[in-house]
Design a protein around this motif. Structure first.
Motif, mmCIF file in Angstrom:
data_model
loop_
_atom_site.group_PDB
_atom_site.id
_atom_site.type_symbol
_atom_site.label_atom_id
_atom_site.label_comp_id
_atom_site.label_asym_id
_atom_site.label_seq_id
_atom_site.Cartn_x
_atom_site.Cartn_y
_atom_site.Cartn_z
ATOM 1 N N LEU A 25 28.046 2.176 26.296
ATOM 2 C CA LEU A 25 29.395 1.403 26.689
ATOM 3 C C LEU A 25 28.818 -0.122 27.651
ATOM 4 O O LEU A 25 29.265 -1.027 27.014
ATOM 5 C CB LEU A 25 30.166 1.987 27.822
ATOM 6 N N ASN A 26 27.798 -0.213 28.472
ATOM 7 C CA ASN A 26 27.461 -1.257 28.909
ATOM 8 C C ASN A 26 27.007 -2.349 27.936
ATOM 9 O O ASN A 26 27.356 -3.452 28.023
ATOM 10 C CB ASN A 26 26.076 -0.914 29.753
ATOM 11 N N PRO A 27 26.093 -2.071 26.845
ATOM 12 C CA PRO A 27 25.962 -3.084 25.783
ATOM 13 C C PRO A 27 26.910 -3.676 25.103
ATOM 14 O O PRO A 27 27.284 -4.758 24.627
ATOM 15 C CB PRO A 27 24.944 -2.527 24.839
ATOM 16 N N ALA A 60 42.723 19.130 28.662
ATOM 17 C CA ALA A 60 41.688 18.146 29.493
ATOM 18 C C ALA A 60 42.002 16.735 29.295
ATOM 19 O O ALA A 60 42.477 16.256 28.310
ATOM 20 C CB ALA A 60 40.122 18.549 29.191
ATOM 21 N N VAL A 61 41.605 15.709 30.327
ATOM 22 C CA VAL A 61 41.963 14.473 30.147
ATOM 23 C C VAL A 61 40.697 13.618 30.557
ATOM 24 O O VAL A 61 39.988 14.180 31.103
ATOM 25 C CB VAL A 61 42.848 14.177 31.290
ATOM 26 N N VAL A 62 40.488 12.525 29.774
ATOM 27 C CA VAL A 62 39.621 11.472 30.078
ATOM 28 C C VAL A 62 40.279 10.221 29.880
ATOM 29 O O VAL A 62 41.306 9.872 29.058
ATOM 30 C CB VAL A 62 38.436 11.408 28.872
ATOM 31 N N HIS A 63 40.181 9.408 30.932
ATOM 32 C CA HIS A 63 40.772 7.990 31.021
ATOM 33 C C HIS A 63 39.563 7.086 31.501
ATOM 34 O O HIS A 63 39.010 7.254 32.606
ATOM 35 C CB HIS A 63 41.857 7.987 32.056
ATOM 36 N N VAL A 64 39.461 6.089 30.898
ATOM 37 C CA VAL A 64 38.479 4.887 30.999
ATOM 38 C C VAL A 64 39.273 3.649 31.369
ATOM 39 O O VAL A 64 40.068 3.122 30.821
ATOM 40 C CB VAL A 64 37.533 4.846 29.837
ATOM 41 N N THR A 65 38.684 3.262 32.590
ATOM 42 C CA THR A 65 39.423 1.905 33.074
ATOM 43 C C THR A 65 38.399 0.937 33.057
ATOM 44 O O THR A 65 37.299 1.394 33.749
ATOM 45 C CB THR A 65 40.213 2.074 34.331
ATOM 46 N N LEU A 85 36.959 4.039 23.448
ATOM 47 C CA LEU A 85 37.500 5.189 22.844
ATOM 48 C C LEU A 85 36.485 5.995 21.824
ATOM 49 O O LEU A 85 36.362 6.991 21.721
ATOM 50 C CB LEU A 85 38.794 5.109 22.399
ATOM 51 N N ASP A 86 36.238 5.066 21.147
ATOM 52 C CA ASP A 86 34.905 5.572 19.872
ATOM 53 C C ASP A 86 33.940 5.979 20.504
ATOM 54 O O ASP A 86 33.462 7.083 20.010
ATOM 55 C CB ASP A 86 34.519 4.210 19.046
ATOM 56 N N LEU A 87 33.550 5.321 21.881
ATOM 57 C CA LEU A 87 32.100 6.122 22.429
ATOM 58 C C LEU A 87 32.378 7.471 23.092
ATOM 59 O O LEU A 87 31.656 8.307 23.105
ATOM 60 C CB LEU A 87 31.578 5.031 23.497
ATOM 61 N N VAL A 88 33.580 7.696 23.521
ATOM 62 C CA VAL A 88 34.080 8.715 23.936
ATOM 63 C C VAL A 88 34.029 10.152 22.980
ATOM 64 O O VAL A 88 33.601 11.112 23.286
ATOM 65 C CB VAL A 88 35.607 8.793 24.919
ATOM 66 N N ARG A 89 34.519 9.538 21.735
ATOM 67 C CA ARG A 89 34.670 10.454 20.681
ATOM 68 C C ARG A 89 33.138 10.845 20.348
ATOM 69 O O ARG A 89 32.704 12.112 19.968
ATOM 70 C CB ARG A 89 34.998 9.991 19.380
ATOM 71 N N GLN A 90 32.044 9.871 20.532
ATOM 72 C CA GLN A 90 30.913 10.067 20.171
ATOM 73 C C GLN A 90 30.020 10.713 21.435
ATOM 74 O O GLN A 90 29.023 11.758 20.884
ATOM 75 C CB GLN A 90 30.088 9.045 20.104
ATOM 76 N N PHE A 91 30.398 10.949 22.494
ATOM 77 C CA PHE A 91 29.632 11.393 23.610
ATOM 78 C C PHE A 91 30.255 12.589 24.280
ATOM 79 O O PHE A 91 29.653 13.101 25.263
ATOM 80 C CB PHE A 91 29.216 10.488 24.717
ATOM 81 N N LEU A 98 40.541 23.700 23.489
ATOM 82 C CA LEU A 98 40.973 22.825 24.597
ATOM 83 C C LEU A 98 41.591 21.608 23.922
ATOM 84 O O LEU A 98 41.198 20.850 23.017
ATOM 85 C CB LEU A 98 39.665 22.469 25.307
ATOM 86 N N ALA A 99 42.597 21.510 24.267
ATOM 87 C CA ALA A 99 43.627 20.300 23.817
ATOM 88 C C ALA A 99 43.062 18.926 24.620
ATOM 89 O O ALA A 99 43.038 18.946 25.776
ATOM 90 C CB ALA A 99 45.062 20.303 23.922
ATOM 91 N N LEU A 100 42.553 17.943 23.835
ATOM 92 C CA LEU A 100 41.733 16.679 24.893
ATOM 93 C C LEU A 100 42.690 15.551 24.435
ATOM 94 O O LEU A 100 43.207 15.175 23.580
ATOM 95 C CB LEU A 100 40.641 16.400 23.946
ATOM 96 N N HIS A 101 42.966 14.731 25.850
ATOM 97 C CA HIS A 101 43.659 13.741 26.021
ATOM 98 C C HIS A 101 42.897 12.671 26.452
ATOM 99 O O HIS A 101 42.436 12.694 27.642
ATOM 100 C CB HIS A 101 45.022 14.046 26.855
ATOM 101 N N VAL A 102 42.674 11.645 25.625
ATOM 102 C CA VAL A 102 41.805 10.601 25.854
ATOM 103 C C VAL A 102 42.634 9.169 25.900
ATOM 104 O O VAL A 102 43.123 8.923 24.854
ATOM 105 C CB VAL A 102 40.327 10.547 25.166
ATOM 106 N N SER A 103 42.281 8.508 26.817
ATOM 107 C CA SER A 103 42.819 7.154 26.822
ATOM 108 C C SER A 103 41.928 6.202 27.617
ATOM 109 O O SER A 103 41.036 6.470 28.168
ATOM 110 C CB SER A 103 44.173 7.017 27.536
ATOM 111 N N ALA A 104 42.168 5.024 27.351
ATOM 112 C CA ALA A 104 41.449 3.857 28.061
ATOM 113 C C ALA A 104 42.411 2.742 28.119
ATOM 114 O O ALA A 104 43.355 2.405 27.297
ATOM 115 C CB ALA A 104 40.234 3.525 27.080
#
Length: 119
Positions: A25-27, A60-65, A85-91, A98-104
């Motif tokens: 994500l940093n680069p 389960a939840v992931v949220h990137v701010t 979001l694409d990087l969360v999918r990769q890593f 488990l139902a996954l809920h990802v947001s950013a």
């Protein structure tokens, strides 16, 4: 700046390559938002309890701010959010069943934002 926070359900801790995500994500932030790599800071916060709707478990939840100094276009912020979001999918390899809920979101830091550093 940028200030990045990743909140996630604790049951994802072993399934989420957080270091790999951060190092990818940093680069991306540098490329898309013209930040300096040495200023990219990411904090991961596992949440012991998350609730989705009226489900007792199985979610389960992931949220990137991503917080940036003001001045980026809405297009730039959208590109960065989609990239995160694409990087969360990769890593993140969510456990089966488990139902996954990802947001950013990418937002402007408030005008009151200040920082200091010590070495």
């Amino acid at each position: 700046m940028p200030q990045i926070t990743v909140d996630h359900s604790a049951q994802l801790t072993d399934a989420f390559d957080r270091r790999g995500f951060a190092l990818a994500l940093n680069p991306l932030v540098v490329e898309v938002a013209a930040a300096k790599i040495e200023n990219c800071k990411i904090v991961f916060r596992p949440a012991d309890e998350t609730v989705v709707g009226d489900a007792a478990d199985g979610h389960a939840v992931v949220h990137v701010t991503i917080g940036l100094l003001a001045g980026r276009t809405e297009e730039t912020k959208a590109r960065l959010t989609e990239g995160a979001l694409d990087l969360v999918r990769q890593f993140l390899k969510a456990p089966t069943g488990l139902a996954l809920h990802v947001s950013a979101e990418t937002r402007d830091l408030d005008d009151s934002y200040r920082k200091y550093e010590e070495e």
